[in-house]
Design a protein around this motif. Structure first.
Motif, PDB file in Angstrom:
ATOM      1  N   GLN A  31       0.933  -1.570   0.077  1.00  0.00           N
ATOM      2  CA  GLN A  31       0.407  -0.213   0.134  1.00  0.00           C
ATOM      3  C   GLN A  31       0.767   1.070   0.346  1.00  0.00           C
ATOM      4  OE1 GLN A  31      -2.860   0.391   3.437  1.00  0.00           O
ATOM      5  NE2 GLN A  31      -4.320  -1.146   2.497  1.00  0.00           N
ATOM      6  N   THR A  82      -0.102   4.852   1.481  1.00  0.00           N
ATOM      7  CA  THR A  82      -0.408   6.298   1.429  1.00  0.00           C
ATOM      8  C   THR A  82      -0.837   7.629   0.740  1.00  0.00           C
ATOM      9  OG1 THR A  82      -0.248   5.045   4.168  1.00  0.00           O
ATOM     10  CG2 THR A  82      -0.792   7.514   4.218  1.00  0.00           C
ATOM     11  N   ASN A 136     -10.244  13.445  -6.309  1.00  0.00           N
ATOM     12  CA  ASN A 136     -10.858  11.875  -5.820  1.00  0.00           C
ATOM     13  C   ASN A 136      -9.242  10.899  -6.530  1.00  0.00           C
ATOM     14  OD1 ASN A 136     -13.058  10.461  -5.100  1.00  0.00           O
ATOM     15  ND2 ASN A 136     -14.208  11.906  -7.067  1.00  0.00           N
ATOM     16  N   SER A 186      -2.020   0.803  -9.160  1.00  0.00           N
ATOM     17  CA  SER A 186      -3.192   0.834  -8.067  1.00  0.00           C
ATOM     18  C   SER A 186      -4.237   0.726  -9.183  1.00  0.00           C
ATOM     19  CB  SER A 186      -3.008   1.772  -7.812  1.00  0.00           C
ATOM     20  OG  SER A 186      -3.319   3.154  -8.928  1.00  0.00           O
ATOM     21  N   LYS A 198      -9.361   3.246  -9.497  1.00  0.00           N
ATOM     22  CA  LYS A 198     -11.314   3.040  -9.083  1.00  0.00           C
ATOM     23  C   LYS A 198     -11.119   4.775  -8.298  1.00  0.00           C
ATOM     24  CE  LYS A 198     -10.488   1.140  -4.695  1.00  0.00           C
ATOM     25  NZ  LYS A 198     -11.335  -0.210  -3.585  1.00  0.00           N
ATOM     26  N   GLU A 199     -12.066   4.875  -8.020  1.00  0.00           N
ATOM     27  CA  GLU A 199     -12.049   6.096  -7.026  1.00  0.00           C
ATOM     28  C   GLU A 199     -11.794   6.610  -5.726  1.00  0.00           C
ATOM     29  OE1 GLU A 199     -15.431   8.867  -8.038  1.00  0.00           O
ATOM     30  OE2 GLU A 199     -15.462   9.256 -10.150  1.00  0.00           O
ATOM     31  N   ARG A 200     -11.151   6.781  -5.202  1.00  0.00           N
ATOM     32  CA  ARG A 200     -10.955   7.540  -3.446  1.00  0.00           C
ATOM     33  C   ARG A 200     -11.029   9.217  -3.552  1.00  0.00           C
ATOM     34  NH1 ARG A 200      -7.298   4.628  -6.362  1.00  0.00           N
ATOM     35  NH2 ARG A 200      -7.467   2.251  -6.379  1.00  0.00           N
ATOM     36  N   ILE A 257     -10.303  11.902  -1.037  1.00  0.00           N
ATOM     37  CA  ILE A 257      -9.404  11.581  -0.337  1.00  0.00           C
ATOM     38  C   ILE A 257     -10.192  13.278   0.699  1.00  0.00           C
ATOM     39  CG2 ILE A 257      -7.445  12.292   0.784  1.00  0.00           C
ATOM     40  CD1 ILE A 257      -6.741  10.143  -1.159  1.00  0.00           C
ATOM     41  N   LEU A 299      -5.414   8.539   3.152  1.00  0.00           N
ATOM     42  CA  LEU A 299      -6.028   6.966   2.414  1.00  0.00           C
ATOM     43  C   LEU A 299      -4.957   6.175   1.889  1.00  0.00           C
ATOM     44  CD1 LEU A 299      -8.516   5.776   2.059  1.00  0.00           C
ATOM     45  CD2 LEU A 299      -8.520   6.912   0.158  1.00  0.00           C
ATOM     46  N   VAL A 341      -3.942   3.138  -0.605  1.00  0.00           N
ATOM     47  CA  VAL A 341      -4.335   2.933  -1.369  1.00  0.00           C
ATOM     48  C   VAL A 341      -3.560   1.239  -1.724  1.00  0.00           C
ATOM     49  CG1 VAL A 341      -4.093   3.305  -4.021  1.00  0.00           C
ATOM     50  CG2 VAL A 341      -4.583   5.172  -2.220  1.00  0.00           C
TER      51      VAL A 341
END
Length: 190
Positions: free
Chosen positions: A94, A96, A106, A121, A124-126, A128, A134, A136
């Motif tokens: 991951q 961060t 996003n 990665s 997809k939408e994330r 923050i 967050l 990922v």
């Protein structure tokens, strides 16, 4: 009684003296009007120059700052799954992502394309929020024979609040924890 031998006595001063006074007064009024008009014109030109030279670019830069995205990336050392296949190591780990910008972003994708290094990665939408972080999920691959770089140059694709896609590149990513994990995986699997 009227004496015709003498000129008439007029209580007004002679014609030349009166016109000189009026001329001087008119000249002073005109001069004062010219000075006031010059000050007004100078204020207008100065105000316009200030607006065009300072205020407008400042307003544009503030607007541009609000549409910018700013992020920090950190490698997560604890969440690593390592696989070795045909002299390549694959780490499922991951990153961060910290939103250091002024508005919600996003994060759509994180990529690293350097010689012997690939980081991807899932797209997809994330969302923050500003000032938050967050994790990922990412997949990192590099060959066991190559020297793993400790600093990676990442590229992020984000969508800002104005619904514009932005590419942020390069973003420094310290890959030291992953380099250590991959070296251990390469040496242990022989």
């Amino acid at each position: 009684m009227i004496d015709l031998d003498q000129p008439a006595q007029d209580p007004t001063p002679p014609h030349g003296a009166l016109s000189d006074r009026w001329r001087r007064l008119a000249t002073l009024r005109t001069l004062a009007l010219i000075v006031v008009a010059s000050f007004v014109a100078g204020a207008l030109v100065g105000g316009l120059a200030t607006y065009l030279g300072w205020h407008r670019p400042l307003a544009a830069s503030v607007e541009a700052d609000w549409s910018k995205a700013s992020v920090l990336l950190f490698a997560e050392p604890d969440l690593t799954t390592a696989h070795r296949d045909q002299r390549r190591v694959r780490l499922e780990t991951q990153v961060t992502v910290v939103n250091a910008g002024p508005e919600t972003i996003n994060v759509l994708a994180i990529r690293v394309n350097q010689p012997n290094v690939t980081l991807r990665s899932p797209e997809k939408e994330r969302a923050i929020e500003p000032g938050t972080a967050l994790p990922v999920d990412v997949v990192l691959e590099w060959p066991c024979t190559a020297t793993q770089p400790t600093t990676l140059a990442a590229t992020l694709t984000v969508e800002t609040g104005d619904e514009q896609l932005r590419t942020i590149s390069p973003v420094a990513l310290d890959g030291t924890p992953w380099s250590t994990s991959s070296k251990e995986t390469c040496t242990s699997s022989g």
